[in-house]
Every structure is written in C-alpha cells, then in structure tokens.
Design a protein around this motif. Structure first.
Motif, PDB file in Angstrom:
ATOM      1  N   ILE A 198       0.780  -1.101   0.076  1.00 25.33           N
ATOM      2  CA  ILE A 198      -0.010   0.055  -0.176  1.00 25.33           C
ATOM      3  C   ILE A 198       0.718   1.424  -0.017  1.00 25.33           C
ATOM      4  O   ILE A 198       0.534   2.079  -0.801  1.00 25.33           O
ATOM      5  CB  ILE A 198      -1.045  -0.099   1.286  1.00 25.33           C
ATOM      6  CG1 ILE A 198      -1.916  -1.148   1.074  1.00 25.33           C
ATOM      7  CG2 ILE A 198      -1.579   1.367   1.346  1.00 25.33           C
ATOM      8  CD1 ILE A 198      -2.811  -1.299   2.307  1.00 25.33           C
ATOM      9  N   VAL A 199       1.737   1.387   0.806  1.00 25.08           N
ATOM     10  CA  VAL A 199       2.794   2.455   0.811  1.00 25.08           C
ATOM     11  C   VAL A 199       3.532   2.597  -0.503  1.00 25.08           C
ATOM     12  O   VAL A 199       3.546   3.544  -0.996  1.00 25.08           O
ATOM     13  CB  VAL A 199       3.867   2.243   1.880  1.00 25.08           C
ATOM     14  CG1 VAL A 199       4.755   3.332   1.944  1.00 25.08           C
ATOM     15  CG2 VAL A 199       3.400   2.150   3.538  1.00 25.08           C
ATOM     16  N   MET A 200       3.958   1.787  -1.032  1.00 27.04           N
ATOM     17  CA  MET A 200       4.691   1.747  -2.285  1.00 27.04           C
ATOM     18  C   MET A 200       3.740   2.097  -3.538  1.00 27.04           C
ATOM     19  O   MET A 200       4.138   2.656  -4.309  1.00 27.04           O
ATOM     20  CB  MET A 200       5.286   0.336  -2.695  1.00 27.04           C
ATOM     21  CG  MET A 200       6.605   0.147  -1.840  1.00 27.04           C
ATOM     22  SD  MET A 200       8.035   1.592  -2.290  1.00 27.04           S
ATOM     23  CE  MET A 200       8.049   1.229  -3.921  1.00 27.04           C
ATOM     24  N   TYR A 201       2.575   1.697  -3.388  1.00 28.18           N
ATOM     25  CA  TYR A 201       1.518   2.094  -4.371  1.00 28.18           C
ATOM     26  C   TYR A 201       1.430   3.641  -4.552  1.00 28.18           C
ATOM     27  O   TYR A 201       1.409   4.009  -5.410  1.00 28.18           O
ATOM     28  CB  TYR A 201       0.075   1.333  -4.029  1.00 28.18           C
ATOM     29  CG  TYR A 201      -1.076   1.628  -4.910  1.00 28.18           C
ATOM     30  CD1 TYR A 201      -0.965   1.300  -6.295  1.00 28.18           C
ATOM     31  CD2 TYR A 201      -2.088   2.420  -4.446  1.00 28.18           C
ATOM     32  CE1 TYR A 201      -1.896   1.600  -7.076  1.00 28.18           C
ATOM     33  CE2 TYR A 201      -3.092   2.802  -5.331  1.00 28.18           C
ATOM     34  CZ  TYR A 201      -2.951   2.431  -6.644  1.00 28.18           C
ATOM     35  OH  TYR A 201      -3.903   2.845  -7.516  1.00 28.18           O
ATOM     36  N   THR A 202       1.333   4.131  -3.273  1.00 33.25           N
ATOM     37  CA  THR A 202       1.256   5.390  -3.359  1.00 33.25           C
ATOM     38  C   THR A 202       2.396   6.319  -3.755  1.00 33.25           C
ATOM     39  O   THR A 202       2.142   7.264  -4.520  1.00 33.25           O
ATOM     40  CB  THR A 202       0.798   6.007  -1.921  1.00 33.25           C
ATOM     41  OG1 THR A 202       1.977   5.670  -0.995  1.00 33.25           O
ATOM     42  CG2 THR A 202      -0.560   5.356  -1.184  1.00 33.25           C
TER      43      THR A 202
END
Length: 225
Positions: A198-202
C-alpha cells in the motif's frame, strides 16, 4: 535490416536495472545460510487455525513465472511501466532484506508429519528442503504478487485485456492464500507485505491517481463545487 549487438544493447539498455537481482540473490543466500537456529519467532494466534492444504503449492510455485512474465512483458512492451514495476518490486525486496538482517526471524508453523501422500505433498517437501522457514516478513510472495497485479491494472496496453486482469487477480489472491495454507508464512508476514504494498503503491502510482483526478475535474468542473 541488420541489427547489430550495439543496436540491440542500446535499444534494451533499460535492462541494467535487472542487475539488482544479483545483489538480492547473494544477500538472500547469505541470510538463508546464517539465520538458521537463533532467531525471533514470528507467530500469531490465528496461524494455528489455518489448515495445511498442499494443493496450494501450485499457485505458490506459479509465483515465479507470474513475476518473471510480467517483468519480461513490460521490458519489451512498455519501458515506463517496466521501470515502475521494477522500482516497486526492488524497493520492497530491499526493505525485506534489511528487515531480515537487522531482525533475524523465523517460525515453527510447518507440519512435522504429513497426513497425506500425493504429488502436491511431494512438491511441498521439495520446497521445504530448499527454502528455510526463516527470513519471512514482509512476505515477498505477497508483496510482489500485489505489485505485479497493480502494474497490470495500470497498464494502458492491457486496459482492454479484461481476461488478463481477471486471471491476474485470481492468481494474486491464490498466491497470497498459498503462503498461509502451505505454512510458509505467518499471517503477520502477509499483513506486513500488504502494508508495504500500500505504501509503495502511493509512491509509485500516486502521481497517476492525482493526474487522473485533474483530468476528471477538467472534464467535470462541477465536481470542484
């Protein structure tokens, strides 16, 4: 038209980033050899309620082809998406290596005896022999599967290939489930893998989301109020 080696290397010069895999494999091999007995035990109560289901070895092993095929496709078809996918995967894999180095960990979830004897159990036994129950979180099987699916969902070239998107989603979910049903990972590893994704997606695709909103606002200015 004759294509020289120089032309070929120049055309596919973006392949340089794949050299990271040499670092990853060497670092991971070191961890597998050194983190064997003395480590922090990873366990959540819910782990004890998840049954061992050997047939999930199939999607677990398909993960290798899933990731490799996605990288190869974008390598030849879309350099921008290729870089985004590689950045997504390699940053997370580096975080995993660092976490395993500074906090050696493992689990005792694997079954000591197998209640059945079939081809799937044979594959699991082989998997257990080459992959130690250490260096587990965030789960790279989980994280990379999410990363590959996101790259497919954001690909303009695959936008109309709904069957590919659906197959990718089913495979991603099957791989995530397999990590727990094969007792390769604790639920904790899966959760941390999802959080990191999720963090890397943003970070990787956040700009696309913002650009998408701007296009919507320009087309429908009433949304701005």
């Amino acid at each position: 038209m004759k294509v020289t080696l120089k032309d070929f290397l120049y055309r596919y010069r973006h392949g340089w980033i794949l050299s990271y895999l040499l670092i990853y494999l060497a670092w991971f091999a070191y961890l597998e050899q050194t983190v064997t007995r003395r480590f922090h035990v990873i366990h959540m109560p819910i782990d004890d309620y998840i049954p061992f289901i050997e047939v999930f070895v199939v999607p677990y092993l398909l993960w290798f082809g899933y990731v490799a095929l996605a990288i190869a496709y974008f390598f030849f078809q879309d350099v921008q998406d290729y870089y985004k996918l590689c950045i997504f995967l390699f940053v997370g894999m580096t975080v995993f290596l660092v976490a395993s180095t500074v906090y050696p960990h493992g689990h005792y979830l694997r079954p000591r005896v197998f209640e059945r004897d079939n081809i799937f159990v044979t594959l699991v036994k082989g998997l257990y022999m080459v992959d130690t129950p250490t260096n587990l979180f965030p789960s790279i099987h989980v994280y990379n599967s999410i990363g590959v699916h996101l790259s497919i969902m954001h690909s303009e070239k695959l936008k109309e290939k709904k069957w590919i998107r659906r197959i990718s989603f089913v495979l991603m979910m099957s791989i995530i489930a397999s990590t727990m049903f094969l007792k390769q990972h604790s639920v904790f590893d899966v959760i941390t893998g999802c959080i990191m994704a999720i963090v890397m997606y943003t970070l990787v695709y956040g700009g696309e989301l913002l650009a998408g909103r701007k296009r919507v606002y320009r087309r429908y200015p009433e949304i701005n109020g």
